[in-house]
Design an enzyme around this catalytic site. Structure first.
Site, PDB file in Angstrom:
ATOM      1  N   HIS A 168       4.400  -3.537   2.435  1.00 40.40           N
ATOM      2  CA  HIS A 168       3.781  -2.851   3.623  1.00 40.40           C
ATOM      3  C   HIS A 168       3.003  -4.095   4.850  1.00 40.40           C
ATOM      4  O   HIS A 168       2.260  -3.535   5.367  1.00 40.40           O
ATOM      5  CB  HIS A 168       2.800  -1.750   3.156  1.00 40.40           C
TER       6      HIS A 168
ATOM      7  N   ASP B  69      -6.405   4.417   2.716  1.00 41.48           N
ATOM      8  CA  ASP B  69      -5.912   5.602   3.212  1.00 41.48           C
ATOM      9  C   ASP B  69      -4.747   6.156   2.787  1.00 41.48           C
ATOM     10  O   ASP B  69      -4.263   7.246   2.697  1.00 41.48           O
ATOM     11  CB  ASP B  69      -6.202   5.551   4.751  1.00 41.48           C
TER      12      ASP B  69
ATOM     13  N   GLU C 143     -15.200   8.180   8.167  1.00 42.91           N
ATOM     14  CA  GLU C 143     -14.424   7.419   8.888  1.00 42.91           C
ATOM     15  C   GLU C 143     -14.450   7.813  10.270  1.00 42.91           C
ATOM     16  O   GLU C 143     -15.207   8.514  10.606  1.00 42.91           O
ATOM     17  CB  GLU C 143     -12.724   7.430   8.757  1.00 42.91           C
TER      18      GLU C 143
HETATM   19  P1  FAD Z   1       2.877  -6.524   0.464  1.00 42.97           P
HETATM   20  O1  FAD Z   1       3.063  -6.472   1.867  1.00 42.97           O
HETATM   21  O2  FAD Z   1       3.938  -6.582  -0.618  1.00 42.97           O
HETATM   22  O3  FAD Z   1       2.169  -8.110   0.197  1.00 42.97           O
HETATM   23  C1  FAD Z   1       1.064  -8.377   1.114  1.00 42.97           C
HETATM   24  C2  FAD Z   1       0.657 -10.091   0.735  1.00 42.97           C
HETATM   25  O4  FAD Z   1       0.108  -9.995  -0.605  1.00 42.97           O
HETATM   26  C3  FAD Z   1       1.816 -11.050   0.555  1.00 42.97           C
HETATM   27  O5  FAD Z   1       1.323 -12.049   1.347  1.00 42.97           O
HETATM   28  C4  FAD Z   1       2.128 -11.026  -0.738  1.00 42.97           C
HETATM   29  O6  FAD Z   1       2.815 -12.216  -1.081  1.00 42.97           O
HETATM   30  C5  FAD Z   1       0.760 -10.770  -1.537  1.00 42.97           C
HETATM   31  N1  FAD Z   1       0.986 -10.141  -2.675  1.00 42.97           N
HETATM   32  C6  FAD Z   1       1.421  -9.064  -2.960  1.00 42.97           C
HETATM   33  N2  FAD Z   1       1.448  -8.700  -4.307  1.00 42.97           N
HETATM   34  C7  FAD Z   1       0.494  -9.905  -4.928  1.00 42.97           C
HETATM   35  C8  FAD Z   1       0.141  -9.903  -6.003  1.00 42.97           C
HETATM   36  N3  FAD Z   1       0.508  -8.987  -7.211  1.00 42.97           N
HETATM   37  N4  FAD Z   1      -0.625 -11.142  -6.412  1.00 42.97           N
HETATM   38  C9  FAD Z   1      -0.672 -11.847  -5.254  1.00 42.97           C
HETATM   39  N5  FAD Z   1      -0.535 -11.421  -4.125  1.00 42.97           N
HETATM   40  C10 FAD Z   1       0.413 -10.762  -3.722  1.00 42.97           C
HETATM   41  N6  FAD Z   1      -4.964  -1.510   4.143  1.00 42.97           N
HETATM   42  C11 FAD Z   1      -6.315  -0.985   3.837  1.00 42.97           C
HETATM   43  O7  FAD Z   1      -7.062  -1.862   3.462  1.00 42.97           O
HETATM   44  N7  FAD Z   1      -6.709   0.345   3.985  1.00 42.97           N
HETATM   45  C12 FAD Z   1      -5.871   1.086   4.262  1.00 42.97           C
HETATM   46  O8  FAD Z   1      -5.970   2.411   4.419  1.00 42.97           O
HETATM   47  C13 FAD Z   1      -4.414   0.818   4.711  1.00 42.97           C
HETATM   48  N8  FAD Z   1      -3.578   1.867   4.777  1.00 42.97           N
HETATM   49  C14 FAD Z   1      -2.251   1.337   5.178  1.00 42.97           C
HETATM   50  C15 FAD Z   1      -1.430   2.289   5.576  1.00 42.97           C
HETATM   51  C16 FAD Z   1      -0.006   1.897   5.826  1.00 42.97           C
HETATM   52  C17 FAD Z   1       1.119   2.891   6.159  1.00 42.97           C
HETATM   53  C18 FAD Z   1       0.368   0.567   5.653  1.00 42.97           C
HETATM   54  C19 FAD Z   1       1.773   0.271   6.092  1.00 42.97           C
HETATM   55  C20 FAD Z   1      -0.671  -0.295   5.381  1.00 42.97           C
HETATM   56  C21 FAD Z   1      -1.963   0.187   5.097  1.00 42.97           C
HETATM   57  N9  FAD Z   1      -3.044  -0.967   4.913  1.00 42.97           N
HETATM   58  C22 FAD Z   1      -4.154  -0.604   4.492  1.00 42.97           C
HETATM   59  C23 FAD Z   1      -2.591  -2.229   4.749  1.00 42.97           C
HETATM   60  C24 FAD Z   1      -2.317  -2.988   3.339  1.00 42.97           C
HETATM   61  O9  FAD Z   1      -3.409  -2.926   2.415  1.00 42.97           O
HETATM   62  C25 FAD Z   1      -1.714  -4.471   3.122  1.00 42.97           C
HETATM   63  O10 FAD Z   1      -0.655  -4.201   4.137  1.00 42.97           O
HETATM   64  C26 FAD Z   1      -1.334  -4.666   1.745  1.00 42.97           C
HETATM   65  O11 FAD Z   1      -0.761  -6.188   1.903  1.00 42.97           O
HETATM   66  C27 FAD Z   1      -0.226  -3.605   1.374  1.00 42.97           C
HETATM   67  O12 FAD Z   1       0.125  -4.104   0.040  1.00 42.97           O
HETATM   68  P2  FAD Z   1       1.731  -4.174  -0.579  1.00 42.97           P
HETATM   69  O13 FAD Z   1       1.712  -3.811  -1.855  1.00 42.97           O
HETATM   70  O14 FAD Z   1       2.449  -3.536   0.478  1.00 42.97           O
HETATM   71  O15 FAD Z   1       1.714  -5.643  -0.120  1.00 42.97           O
END
Ligand code: FAD
Length: 516
Positions: free
Chosen positions: A97, A159, A272
């Site tokens: 994400h 969220d 919020e």
């Molecule tokens: P990824 O996109 O898969 O990875 C993000 C980063 O973390 C990359 O650099 C990756 O290499 C690293 N990473 C992933 N997994 C690991 C691991 N296990 N160990 C070490 N590094 C790792 N954020 C908020 O704080 N609050 C919110 O309410 C919120 N709402 C969101 C709603 C939507 C619809 C979206 C798209 C995003 C939202 N986000 C929010 C942002 C979200 O927290 C970040 O995009 C976060 O990185 C998403 O986690 P992911 O698992 O998709 O990470």
């Protein structure tokens, strides 16, 4: 001859199982990777998913994807890459994400963390508080569902819950509960991490503390989170969910700040807010009432400006408490300065409230508006400058809305441990401002213009001396990164040298260059 034949057959079997013959890496890297005895497997062909993310603006294909079945698999691949003289890199991918390819690894290896499962709830006993041990690739929705079965829940959520534990802990994880409990990174007791050298390390504030704090908010730079121990609290089963409309930004932020400073029993459990267009647009005041309710627009004063503000609150309760809690909530609401009669409320199960964004996701998916480019930008703005920010950004620059939610709510810096890698503005209270925009026309020009609009916001902040920080930061030069981290930069670099000296991990963040 028999031994040679057996070796040939074994190589053939391993080759087929791991898809070796498609391996686009150097012969040396392919041989080393294929020789690993993995519980899971490596694929050299199904790489398209690993080149996609929610931002849908960057698509960098890796050479291989690891589907680990054990922490050992991850450590073995990291060790192999560490030993390689090539410039091979590794990105852990949670739920993908990210917005700007942060979980991608061009020509490298992406580790599909969702392949490694595991959620174990400890309900608390013998004076020990409850916690859940969750694998790094587990989604928060699954963690929540598992803990709710025991009447427990994590204290600080995001969220949206279809994000991975490791992904949000690599950033911060903020939402409307963070004013009280801090971000998700402040609600973790212990981590298991595979470092950039391939060591499997358990860390906590009391054991390998430097690695623990480095990894929290560490943008995936110091290690791969394979397990997190997350603090739990008793879960309510219902919430009263309230939205109140304001025309005056000063009154709106005053109410948010008063509520966040009050003791739990005299306040709400979630705070919020958002900026909405003063019109009947989809993102205007029509979006404030809950389903089945309507808004009487004639109650909005003619003197109101181009935008309005929506305060969003919840109060947790248990079914049997409904009467007493209603009285308590009414008396709390009496003190708010929202527009008279423009307040709405509904009662929903706790899980429905926490999973609210997923309802929106399903609706947008049906309209074909989920898999479009998302030029999002999130900023932390210091409290002392939020009114200046409102005057130019909300009321002028973005007065016509952003085609998506525009969040604004306060956070308390005291709930962020300064030893963690995540950085915030240098004030006790700062605001999260989230420009969560959807590029409905997927033409490059429209994405480009939205990205430019974001840039104009940060340029405005710089010109006016507003000490903002990007949340979920995206930069491409070390100069920008060093400015982002400020006086934490040297510590960040030191930690990188200590835990990922060859800069193998999370290349998609574009902070360090892989060393041979
Ligand atoms: P990824 O996109 O898969 O990875 C993000 C980063 O973390 C990359 O650099 C990756 O290499 C690293 N990473 C992933 N997994 C690991 C691991 N296990 N160990 C070490 N590094 C790792 N954020 C908020 O704080 N609050 C919110 O309410 C919120 N709402 C969101 C709603 C939507 C619809 C979206 C798209 C995003 C939202 N986000 C929010 C942002 C979200 O927290 C970040 O995009 C976060 O990185 C998403 O986690 P992911 O698992 O998709 O990470």
């Amino acid at each position: 001859a028999l031994a040679l034949l057996l070796l040939f057959v074994k190589t053939l079997i391993v080759g087929l199982a791991t898809d070796t013959y498609n391996c686009p890496l150097s012969k040396q890297d392919c041989t080393a990777l294929v020789a690993l005895e993995l519980d899971g497997y490596l694929s050299f062909s199904n790489t398209a998913d690993a080149a996609r993310d929610f931002g849908s603006m960057r698509h960098e294909y890796p050479s291989a994807v690891l589907y680990p079945s054990s922490v050992k698999d991850i450590a073995a691949v990291v060790r192999t890459v560490y030993a390689s003289p090539s410039n091979l890199t590794i990105a852990a991918k949670g739920s993908g994400h990210s917005i700007h390819g942060q979980a991608q690894a061009l020509n490298g290896i992406v580790i599909e963390m969702s392949a490694l499962r595991g959620i174990h709830v400890f309900p608390g006993a013998f004076g020990e508080s409850p916690y859940v041990d969750a694998a790094g690739g587990e989604l928060w929705i699954d963690v929540l569902r598992a803990t709710l079965k025991m009447g427990l829940a994590p204290r600080s959520m995001t969220d949206y819950l279809y994000l991975s534990v490791g992904g949000t802990l690599s950033n911060a994880g903020v939402s409307g509960q963070a004013f009280r409990y801090g971000p998700q990174i402040s609600n973790v007791n212990e981590l298991e991490v595979v470092t950039g050298i391939g060591d499997i390390v358990t860390c906590s504030p009391f054991q390998n503390a430097d690695l623990f704090f480095a990894v929290l908010g560490g943008l995936g730079q110091f290690g791969i989170i394979t397990r997190a121990r997350i603090i739990l609290e008793a879960a309510p089963n219902k919430v009263k969910w309230i939205r109140a409309l304001y025309s005056d930004f000063t009154v709106f932020t005053r109410d948010q700040e008063i509520l966040m400073s009050q003791a739990q029993e005299n306040s709400f459990d979630y705070i919020e807010g958002s900026v909405i267009v003063n019109s009947k647009d989809r993102h205007g005041w029509k979006s404030v009432p809950f389903e089945g309710q309507i808004i009487n627009a004639s109650l909005i004063p003619d003197t109101a400006g181009p935008v309005l503000y929506c305060l969003e609150l919840t109060k947790n309760y248990h079914d049997h408490e409904v009467n007493t809690d209603d009285k308590k909530v009414s008396s709390l609401l009496e003190h708010l300065g929202h527009l008279p009669s423009l307040i709405f409320s509904t009662d929903v199960p706790y899980l429905d409230f926490l999973d609210r964004v997923h309802v929106g996701e399903e609706r947008l998916r049906k309209l074909g508006l989920w898999d479009v480019p998302h030029p999002w930008m999130n900023l932390f703005i210091p409290k002392s400058r939020i009114t200046d920010f409102d005057a130019w950004v909300f009321k002028k620059h973005l007065r016509d809305g952003i085609n998506g939610p525009l969040l604004v709510y306060p956070l308390d810096r005291m709930k962020w441990d300064s030893r963690m890698s995540a950085v915030t503005p240098n004030e006790d209270i700062f605001y999260l401002v989230g420009l969560l925009r959807y590029a409905s026309l997927s033409s490059a020009a429209s994405v480009e213009s939205l990205l430019n609009e974001n840039k104009e916001v940060t340029e405005f902040c710089r010109a006016k001396g507003i000490g903002y920080k990007q949340y979920l930061p995206h930069y491409s030069t070390q100069e920008e990164w060093s400015r982002h981290f400020g006086f934490h930069w040297l510590k960040f670099v030191d930690r990188k040298l200590m835990f990922d000296p060859k800069a193998i991990l999370s290349p998609g963040q574009r902070i360090f260059i892989r060393k041979k």
